[in-house]
Design a protein around this motif. Structure first.
Motif, PDB file in Angstrom:
ATOM      1  N   TYR A   1      -1.923  -3.694   6.073  1.00 42.48           N
ATOM      2  CA  TYR A   1      -0.735  -3.166   6.750  1.00 42.48           C
ATOM      3  C   TYR A   1       0.410  -4.170   6.669  1.00 42.48           C
ATOM      4  CZ  TYR A   1      -3.671   0.506   8.687  1.00 42.48           C
ATOM      5  OH  TYR A   1      -4.499   1.593   8.826  1.00 42.48           O
TER       6      TYR A   1
ATOM      7  N   PHE B   1       3.394  10.971  10.787  1.00 38.72           N
ATOM      8  CA  PHE B   1       3.004   9.575  10.885  1.00 38.72           C
ATOM      9  C   PHE B   1       2.403   9.360  12.268  1.00 38.72           C
ATOM     10  CE2 PHE B   1       7.361   9.769  12.335  1.00 38.72           C
ATOM     11  CZ  PHE B   1       7.504   8.822  13.349  1.00 38.72           C
TER      12      PHE B   1
ATOM     13  N   PRO C   1       0.014   8.271   7.446  1.00 35.37           N
ATOM     14  CA  PRO C   1       0.137   6.817   7.585  1.00 35.37           C
ATOM     15  C   PRO C   1       0.157   6.373   9.043  1.00 35.37           C
ATOM     16  CG  PRO C   1       2.253   7.771   6.980  1.00 35.37           C
ATOM     17  CD  PRO C   1       1.239   8.877   6.893  1.00 35.37           C
TER      18      PRO C   1
ATOM     19  N   ARG D   1       5.201   4.801   2.371  1.00 31.54           N
ATOM     20  CA  ARG D   1       5.591   6.027   3.058  1.00 31.54           C
ATOM     21  C   ARG D   1       6.247   5.719   4.396  1.00 31.54           C
ATOM     22  NH1 ARG D   1       0.342   9.569   3.184  1.00 31.54           N
ATOM     23  NH2 ARG D   1       1.719  11.058   4.243  1.00 31.54           N
ATOM     24  N   LEU D   2       5.699   4.731   5.104  1.00 33.74           N
ATOM     25  CA  LEU D   2       6.303   4.325   6.372  1.00 33.74           C
ATOM     26  C   LEU D   2       7.695   3.751   6.152  1.00 33.74           C
ATOM     27  CD1 LEU D   2       3.265   2.760   8.243  1.00 33.74           C
ATOM     28  CD2 LEU D   2       4.582   4.761   8.969  1.00 33.74           C
TER      29      LEU D   2
ATOM     30  N   ASP E   1      -4.758  11.010   5.394  1.00 28.07           N
ATOM     31  CA  ASP E   1      -3.581  10.912   4.526  1.00 28.07           C
ATOM     32  C   ASP E   1      -2.308  10.616   5.330  1.00 28.07           C
ATOM     33  OD1 ASP E   1      -5.012  11.437   2.177  1.00 28.07           O
ATOM     34  OD2 ASP E   1      -4.795  13.610   2.433  1.00 28.07           O
TER      35      ASP E   1
ATOM     36  N   SER F   1       0.824  -1.203   0.000  1.00 30.91           N
ATOM     37  CA  SER F   1       0.000   0.000   0.000  1.00 30.91           C
ATOM     38  C   SER F   1       0.861   1.257   0.000  1.00 30.91           C
ATOM     39  CB  SER F   1      -0.905   0.015   1.236  1.00 30.91           C
ATOM     40  OG  SER F   1      -0.136   0.210   2.408  1.00 30.91           O
ATOM     41  N   GLN F   2       0.229   2.369  -0.392  1.00 29.07           N
ATOM     42  CA  GLN F   2       0.941   3.643  -0.408  1.00 29.07           C
ATOM     43  C   GLN F   2       1.387   4.040   0.994  1.00 29.07           C
ATOM     44  OE1 GLN F   2       1.735   5.041  -3.286  1.00 29.07           O
ATOM     45  NE2 GLN F   2       2.967   6.580  -2.243  1.00 29.07           N
ATOM     46  N   ASP F   3       0.533   3.776   2.004  1.00 30.83           N
ATOM     47  CA  ASP F   3       0.904   4.090   3.384  1.00 30.83           C
ATOM     48  C   ASP F   3       2.123   3.294   3.822  1.00 30.83           C
ATOM     49  OD1 ASP F   3      -1.064   5.945   3.646  1.00 30.83           O
ATOM     50  OD2 ASP F   3      -2.296   4.807   5.044  1.00 30.83           O
ATOM     51  N   SER F   4       2.160   2.008   3.467  1.00 28.71           N
ATOM     52  CA  SER F   4       3.312   1.176   3.834  1.00 28.71           C
ATOM     53  C   SER F   4       4.586   1.693   3.176  1.00 28.71           C
ATOM     54  CB  SER F   4       3.061  -0.285   3.435  1.00 28.71           C
ATOM     55  OG  SER F   4       2.033  -0.856   4.216  1.00 28.71           O
TER      56      SER F   4
END
Length: 214
Positions: free
Chosen positions: A129, A90, A110, A7-8, A108, A2-5
């Motif tokens: 996640y 975050f 993460p 970014r993290l 937006d 995912s995009q969040d992953s």
């Protein structure tokens, strides 16, 4: 992934150790963030354990551009929203509830949710996640636990927090499923209270020089 992953991953792989801090004054939080940044640390988790936490996050985001500032110990959607409005880049939770996950879906920013068991890890994977906090790390099996999880759920990457120190940090960073660790030892209470920023910068330099799993 995912995009969040993704970014993290960018945030958590920028340094071996993410300082986990509690501050009683926003100005002190800014000075602490500057001292850590001077030592090569690129992100910080300010926990919502003090009344000054939200204001400290807002101040660090505004005044320390070299530092990515996250909010930790998020337990409720209300806290999530407050941290988001303060500019947190975050969000970290010690666990995961339906309510907090719902708040994250509408944001937006993460979320790094906590997990402690294989069932929780599987549930988070089903929710999309792939980057998780492992907490409280030492108390629930430590590096040996994460080593045993790696071949079973290879998709997951972790930031272990809780009981991690210079004495055992290499045990974690040597694992292929560990991105970094979270630690409070970079900001000793006595050094923060006395404003000994040089000492904190030295601790940050030591931590930033730790070797991560290639």
């Amino acid at each position: 992934m995912s995009q969040d992953s993704k970014r993290l991953l960018e945030i958590l792989t920028a340094q071996p150790v993410v300082p986990v801090v509690a501050v009683d004054d926003a100005k002190v939080g800014v000075e602490l963030a500057r001292a850590l940044a001077a030592g090569g640390i690129r992100s910080i988790e300010v926990t919502l354990r003090t009344p000054a936490a939200i204001e400290a996050i807002r101040a660090i985001v505004a005044e320390v551009p070299d530092m990515v500032c996250g909010a930790g110990t998020i337990l409720t959607p209300k806290q999530f929203e407050a941290a988001e409005k303060a500019g947190a880049q975050f969000i970290v939770s010690p666990g995961a509830t339906v309510e907090v996950l719902d708040a994250a879906r509408g944001s937006d920013v993460p979320l790094l949710p906590g997990s402690a068991t294989p069932s929780e890890m599987m549930a988070m994977l089903q929710e999309g996640y792939e980057v998780l906090k492992f907490f409280p790390a030492e108390q629930i099996g430590g590096a040996a636990f994460l080593k045993s999880i790696a071949p079973v759920i290879p998709q997951l990457k972790f930031c272990p927090t809780g009981g991690v120190s210079m004495k055992n940090v290499s045990d974690y960073l040597g694992l292929p499923n560990v991105l970094c660790v979270g630690g409070s030892w970079l900001a000793p209470k006595d050094k923060v209270a006395s404003g000994d920023w040089a000492a904190i910068t030295a601790l940050a330099q030591e931590a930033a020089g730790l070797q991560q799993q290639p």
